[in-house]
Design an enzyme around this catalytic site. Structure first.
Site, short mmCIF file in Angstrom:
data_model
loop_
_atom_site.label_atom_id
_atom_site.label_comp_id
_atom_site.label_asym_id
_atom_site.label_seq_id
_atom_site.Cartn_x
_atom_site.Cartn_y
_atom_site.Cartn_z
N ASP A 190 0.85 -1.19 0.00
CA ASP A 190 0.00 0.00 0.00
C ASP A 190 0.89 1.25 0.00
O ASP A 190 1.81 1.37 0.83
CB ASP A 190 -0.86 -0.05 1.28
CG ASP A 190 -1.97 0.96 1.30
OD1 ASP A 190 -2.38 1.42 0.22
OD2 ASP A 190 -2.46 1.27 2.41
N ASP A 250 3.02 4.98 -5.50
CA ASP A 250 2.27 6.22 -5.25
C ASP A 250 3.11 7.41 -5.70
O ASP A 250 3.88 7.97 -4.94
CB ASP A 250 1.93 6.32 -3.77
CG ASP A 250 1.08 7.54 -3.46
OD1 ASP A 250 0.90 8.38 -4.37
OD2 ASP A 250 0.59 7.66 -2.32
N HIS A 305 -7.63 9.86 3.79
CA HIS A 305 -7.22 8.91 4.82
C HIS A 305 -7.59 9.39 6.22
O HIS A 305 -7.71 10.58 6.46
CB HIS A 305 -5.71 8.69 4.74
CG HIS A 305 -5.29 8.00 3.48
ND1 HIS A 305 -4.63 8.65 2.47
CD2 HIS A 305 -5.49 6.73 3.05
CE1 HIS A 305 -4.42 7.80 1.47
NE2 HIS A 305 -4.94 6.63 1.79
N GLY A 306 -7.78 8.42 7.12
CA GLY A 306 -8.01 8.76 8.52
C GLY A 306 -9.48 8.87 8.89
O GLY A 306 -10.37 8.54 8.09
N HIS A 308 -9.02 4.87 -2.41
CA HIS A 308 -8.36 4.90 -1.10
C HIS A 308 -9.25 5.66 -0.13
O HIS A 308 -10.28 6.22 -0.52
CB HIS A 308 -7.01 5.61 -1.22
CG HIS A 308 -5.95 4.75 -1.80
ND1 HIS A 308 -4.88 4.29 -1.09
CD2 HIS A 308 -5.82 4.23 -3.05
CE1 HIS A 308 -4.13 3.53 -1.87
NE2 HIS A 308 -4.67 3.47 -3.07
N GLY A 309 -8.85 5.70 1.12
CA GLY A 309 -9.52 6.55 2.11
C GLY A 309 -11.01 6.33 2.21
O GLY A 309 -11.79 7.28 2.29
N ASN A 312 -10.16 0.59 -0.32
CA ASN A 312 -9.21 0.50 0.79
C ASN A 312 -9.83 0.94 2.10
O ASN A 312 -10.37 2.06 2.20
CB ASN A 312 -8.02 1.43 0.52
CG ASN A 312 -7.12 0.93 -0.58
OD1 ASN A 312 -7.47 0.02 -1.32
ND2 ASN A 312 -5.95 1.53 -0.68
N SER A 351 -8.89 2.67 8.60
CA SER A 351 -9.29 3.40 9.82
C SER A 351 -10.47 2.77 10.54
O SER A 351 -10.51 2.73 11.78
CB SER A 351 -9.63 4.86 9.47
OG SER A 351 -8.49 5.51 8.98
#
Ligand code: G3H
Ligand code: 13P
Ligand code: ZN
Length: 325
Positions: A96, A118, A192-193, A225-226, A268, A271
């Site tokens: 990742d 990335d 993300h998060g 993602h995220g 993805n 979290s």
């Protein structure tokens, strides 16, 4: 000594993505750093008969040790076989947010079946060049590659991005052609998060950009993602048991369900798993301050994680039942 993913019982993502795009579902990409996370993921995906992408970040690699991780992934295949009465669900071991060619090469040599390079922080031309270099090495080993165009807001491993730079649909065709990547991560407002939107703002992702991208590269595998949803019941348990997560907001499950029906074939999630484990552990610590056996809090954390993933596979990603399509 270099090892091929095939010797570990893993598969690359090529066929799985083709089936997911055709079938209108997304394959879960769950991050792991330790044994309990790995067990929960394997249990949930075997129980729901879902294909699986096991993700390892650069941070996870240094936390758990790259050699241990490789044997854990190999062990995961054996464990899945045991749970599946002799037949393992298909498992991809994926890097990742690979930061550079050297890290991707090292993972490929350690038995990964898929890597992400990335290059989203680079210029378009530099991103193309770095991604192409990874693709050449990876494809020579039958390993699949994910590239990224656009920048997600929030914190990505070593990449700190303050604001979204949405993927520009007019760039995707050239990027795919020039690099030869097998899948493309795009930025459409996920991040993300656990703090994805400002309180009071409209928590929507840009599905219109996704659809525009799909028109430019029909049927090409897209990655999000995220994509944690930040379940509010978990945030509540954390905050009621000594935690302090203020204004944690995620991506609505309805939006992810819609994305999964399109060419988005990998979603993805990290979290939400962290929240599920933290909520369970905090509750044990609060309710049973006398406990100090790690199995007494890691066990409930593992159970909570498994339940979370079962729900994702069935009700959000739609991957349940597609392991052996
Ligand atoms: O995209 C980031 C993943 O959630 C991995 O996070 O770098 O803290 O392991 P990490
Ligand atoms: P979340 O932080 O939303 O779970 O995203 C994880 C991710 O994109 C890993 O690459
Ligand atoms: Zn990510």
């Amino acid at each position: 000594m270099a090892v091929s993913f095939k010797d570990l019982g893993l598969v690359n993502s090529k066929e799985l993505f083709a089936k997911a795009v055709k079938g209108g579902y997304a394959i879960p990409a769950y991050n792991f750093n330790d044994m309990e996370q790995l067990q929960a993921i394997i249990m949930a995906c075997t129980e729901t008969q879902s294909p699986l992408i096991l993700q390892v970040s650069k941070g996870a690699r240094s936390y758990a040790n790259q050699t241990l991780l490789r044997y854990m992934a190999q062990g995961a295949v054996e464990y899945a076989k045991e749970l599946g009465k002799g037949k393992s669900i298909p498992i991809v071991l994926h890097l990742d947010h690979g930061p550079d060619f050297e890290t991707c090469k090292s993972c490929i040599d350690y038995g990964f079946s898929s890597v992400m390079i990335d290059g989203s922080h680079l210029s378009f031309d530099e991103n193309c060049a770095e991604t192409k270099k990874v693709v050449e090495y990876a494809h020579a080993h039958d390993v699949t590659v994910e590239g990224e165009l656009g920048v997600l807001a929030g914190v990505e491993d070593d990449v700190h991005a303050a604001e979204h730079v949405y993927t520009q649909p007019e760039e995707v065709e050239e990027f795919v052609k020039r690099t030869g990547v097998d899948s493309l991560a795009i930025a459409i407002g996920t991040s993300h998060g656990a703090f994805k939107f400002k309180p009071g703002s409209d928590p929507k992702i840009r599905l219109d950009i996704l659809h525009e991208i799909e028109k430019r590269i029909p049927g090409f595998p897209i990655v999000l993602h995220g994509s944690s949803s930040v379940p509010q019941e978990l945030v509540k348990i954390i905050n009621e048991n000594g935690g302090n997560l203020k204004d944690a907001i995620g991506i609505g499950e309805d939006q992810l369900r819609e994305a999964a029906k399109s060419a988005v074939c990998k979603i993805n999630i990290d979290s939400d798993g962290r929240l599920a484990m933290t909520a369970a552990i905090r509750k044990v610590f609060h309710d049973h301050p006398e406990e100090f056996d790690p199995r007494k809090y890691l066990g409930p954390a593992r159970d909570a994680l498994k339940q979370l993933y079962v729900n994702k596979n069935i009700n959000v990603l739609g991957s349940a039942g597609h392991a052996f399509d």
